[in-house]
Write an enzyme that holds these catalytic residues in place. Structure first.
Site, short mmCIF file in Angstrom:
data_model
loop_
_atom_site.label_atom_id
_atom_site.label_comp_id
_atom_site.label_asym_id
_atom_site.label_seq_id
_atom_site.Cartn_x
_atom_site.Cartn_y
_atom_site.Cartn_z
N SER A 1 0.38 -1.98 -0.22
CA SER A 1 -0.08 -0.26 0.00
C SER A 1 1.00 1.24 0.12
CB SER A 1 -0.94 -0.30 1.04
OG SER A 1 -2.01 -1.03 1.07
N GLY B 1 2.26 -12.36 2.28
CA GLY B 1 2.93 -12.75 2.93
C GLY B 1 4.65 -11.20 2.56
N HIS C 1 3.53 5.77 5.08
CA HIS C 1 3.50 4.71 4.16
C HIS C 1 3.89 3.67 4.65
CE1 HIS C 1 -0.92 3.30 3.13
NE2 HIS C 1 -1.27 4.45 3.20
N ASP C 2 2.66 2.39 4.58
CA ASP C 2 2.71 0.99 5.40
C ASP C 2 2.14 0.06 4.23
OD1 ASP C 2 4.46 2.25 7.11
OD2 ASP C 2 2.99 1.20 8.90
N GLY C 3 2.59 -1.15 4.05
CA GLY C 3 2.17 -1.93 2.79
C GLY C 3 2.59 -3.11 3.54
#
Length: 467
Positions: free
Chosen positions: A63, A311, A305-307
């Protein structure tokens, strides 16, 4: 003051041990500080093949792709081709939702800052062709509206797919080609892949999953999510250095390293400005901008932001005042704990803003009457049923549905305890963190209207107020 070279050496020395500690097969990382970049990697890209990670290995950024999509949208605004406060239908007349009145007034800005209000965790696979995003948007015609547009924050993957389609229509190009022409090429990136056909030309990480607790992490059976969700983060992969080139452009007022202007002056700063507050769940930002997640702290604001994909987990943080950006890309295991260790070190040595503390359950939680919270909260991907037993213990059972059921396949039951007013928190961590559950609003009968964990999940049977 510690130099970036000294920090590089510390991270490189510690990373192999941290990978073992947190059961992360491989990680690649990078640091940008005052225009200088250092990077590194360790571990195995796939435990099945034994191929080792290098700084040039590609990992999916998940993301974090939303920042790229938001940047494509803001480029259109810079060029005068769109108005962020115009209804989406001004440019996408075919945009339909289950609530016709809401679909007619939702703006581009509300999609960017996650306040559009319709259910967002939709991952329908509409095929691998260049028309997949267009087909995906067509499938949203019956999506329920959770709340009136602009009322509150609720993280929305489908909304970013709509933004991706907007870019396609205005540019008259497929989303992937918009990435190539308007971001990848101007930034001079050499190790960025919008899809698997480009990724396979490089060393590429494979995600790893633990299908049963304690069973260990195994290579995932598929590499990526559906291409139809590419604008939200299903496909884009790159090395840390290329992600930092994108971050550098945002830190340097929209200019690439060679001086190429990618965004108009001032636009990058506007993308980071506060647009909407979040419930204080502690594991996401405290507020959101036009794409950017914001972590507002007493010492200042971290943005980024993280994503997460199948996995794989990715992390990006910017400290504008210090000219600092840090990224970590991983392919399984307890990525959150690894992120805390690496980013805590780097931000502590090179930045003025420390990593915010993560929430934890109280040692002796207060016993509370959970009557306001008890009930079932339902979305397209899961039913969340909260109950309180005769001993006063509070339980949440999550039953996956649809695509999530195919991936996870079983219900999960966990105990929650009182955290603060209208917040409960799990007793046991998941993926290295305790995620507070906020109970928001009122259904008219004295019960919470939403269970909010970054997404607003509506109480089953409650309705949205007319737009």
């Amino acid at each position: 003051m510690t130099t970036i070279t000294e920090v590089r050496d510390i991270v490189a020395a510690r990373l192999p041990g941290l990978l073992r500690e947190h059961q992360v097969p491989a990680a690649a990382w990078g640091i940008l500080h005052d225009g200088q970049i250092v990077d590194g990697a360790a571990g195995l890209l796939s435990t099945a093949t034994g191929v080792e990670a290098t700084p040039d290995s590609l990992f999916q950024i998940g993301s974090i792709t939303k920042l790229w999509t938001a940047t494509l949208v803001l480029q259109l605004a810079d060029e005068g081709k769109i108005d962020l406060d115009a209804p989406v239908r001004t440019y996408l007349p075919e945009f339909r939702l289950g609530d016709e009145a809401a679909a007619a007034v939702i703006t581009i800005r509300q999609l960017l800052n996650h306040t559009a209000g319709f259910e967002g965790d939709i991952f329908t696979d509409t095929g691998p062709g260049d028309d997949c995003v267009a087909k995906f948007v067509e499938t949203l015609h019956d999506l329920p509206q959770l709340f009136a547009p602009g009322e509150q924050f609720s993280y929305n993957n489908a909304g970013y797919c709509v933004l991706g389609r907007l870019v396609e229509v205005v540019r008259e190009l497929p989303y992937d080609e918009c990435l190539r022409r308007h971001l990848i090429a101007p930034l001079g990136l050499t190790h960025a892949a919008p899809g698997p056909y480009e990724a396979i030309l490089h060393r590429v990480a494979v995600g790893h999953l633990e299908l049963e607790p304690g069973a260990g992490y195994q290579p995932a059976p598929v590499w990526a999510l559906a291409r139809s969700n590419a604008p939200a983060g299903a496909m884009l992969a790159m090395r840390p250095r290329d992600l930092l080139a994108f971050a550098r452009m945002h830190l340097e007022d929209g200019r690439a390293a060679d001086g190429t202007r990618v965004l108009a002056a001032g636009t990058a700063a506007r993308m980071r400005e506060r647009e909407v507050e979040l419930p204080d769940i502690g594991v996401m930002g405290t507020s959101w901008g036009l794409g950017f997640e914001r972590f507002d702290t007493p010492a200042g604001t971290l943005t980024g932001h993280d994503g997460n994909t199948i996995g794989q987990s990715a992390f990006l943080r910017l400290v504008v005042e210090d000219g600092l950006a840090v990224t970590l890309l991983t392919n399984g295991g307890d990525a959150m704990s690894l992120y805390r260790d690496i980013f805590g070190l780097v931000l502590g040595e090179l930045g003025r803003i420390p990593l915010p503390e993560m929430p934890r359950p109280p040692a002796q939680p207060e016993r509370v009457d959970a009557g306001r919270y008890v009930g079932t909260y339902s979305s397209r991907v899961a039913d969340l049923t909260l109950s309180q037993d005769q001993d006063g213990r509070i339980w949440l059972e999550q039953t996956p549905k649809g695509e999530l059921a195919e991936l996870v396949g079983h219900a999960v039951r966990k105990e929650l305890v009182h955290y603060r007013e209208d917040f409960l928190i799990p007793v046991e961590p998941e993926h290295g963190m305790y995620v507070p559950h906020a109970f928001v609003g009122d259904d008219g009968a004295g019960h919470a209207r939403f269970l909010h964990v970054g997404r607003a999940v509506r109480r089953a049977g409650s309705t949205v107020a007319p737009v």
